[in-house]
Design a protein around this motif. Sequence first.
Motif: not given
Length: 322
Positions: A114-126, A222-223, A232-246
């Motif tokens: 039974a769902p209670v609720g969303l807590v966070a939608d967190v960007p991913m870091v490599m 991601t983002g 100082d950390v680029p987005t995946f798009a800036e780093a050359g992999l724009p399709d990775f947005g998980m």
Amino acid sequence: MKRLVLGLAAAAMLALAPATAQTYPTRPVTMLVPFAAGGTTDVLARIMAEEMGRVLGQNVIVENVGGAGGRTGTERVIRGEPDGHTILFGNMGPMAASRALFKDQRYDPRSDLAPVGLVADVPMVMAASKKSGAAELKSFVAKIKAEGDKVTFGTAGFGATSDLAPRLLLHLSGLKATIVSYRGAGPAIQDLIGGFVDGVIDQTATLLPLHAAGSVTALAVTGESRLPQAPDVPTFAEAGLPDFGMKVWNALAVHKDTSPAIIARLVAALDTSLSSDFVKKRFEDLAVPIPPPAIRGPAHLDQLVKTEVGRWETVLKDVPKQ
């Protein structure tokens, strides 16, 4: 006389039912995290447990039950008592994607929780280990191209979000590397720091503090834009992999037979906690966005789980089930 006794008993039970919900919780609440201590889900759960404990007027105790990509702990909640005193703090792994990865999964997150609720939608870091020698995403990709399956990604276990992430990245880049499974993100990240694995893709809450401390090197996030906590950390798009947005959603759920009144109490406690200055500050420090009120409740989470189960079944259709 028998009818009178049965009638009185039924009336007594009806009278007691709302009182049980109104007095909930009557003892400390267990917030079950289906992963080892030290990962992002665990970190966020401990923040929420502290604040929700204040709101509910009872201690909320975090218990880590790792294994099987988060399914072991999730099943503990599903098989437990539906009294609201054991709540699941899970994420999109065991609450959605695992349906596409395991032949022996004994539950359906769409109907057994039974769902209670969303807590966070967190960007991913490599992040890369210092020993890997990679200082940017392009150099890490070049390392994979040159060394192939000698390059390793540490994960929290097959089916965990940190396992799904490198699989998606390798799929999008057309490359192959070795994925090493651990019993939780904490052990994987410790081996990243020690240089025993080359890379980890996990949520901001665990990797950005280590990047700031100089223990690992964050290569991309991601983002749509860089995070103010790590400019100082680029987005995946800036780093050359724009399709990775998980991104990874984390959420609260309970046993499917938990009473609506107790669920409503938890929904209110979650909403109040997410609006508190304490949670806002702690989440901000970890670069974790707080969901707006309009998408915090059980209705949104219920639809999200159903949508995500279908999405990951499509994405992972070529991954052999375990």
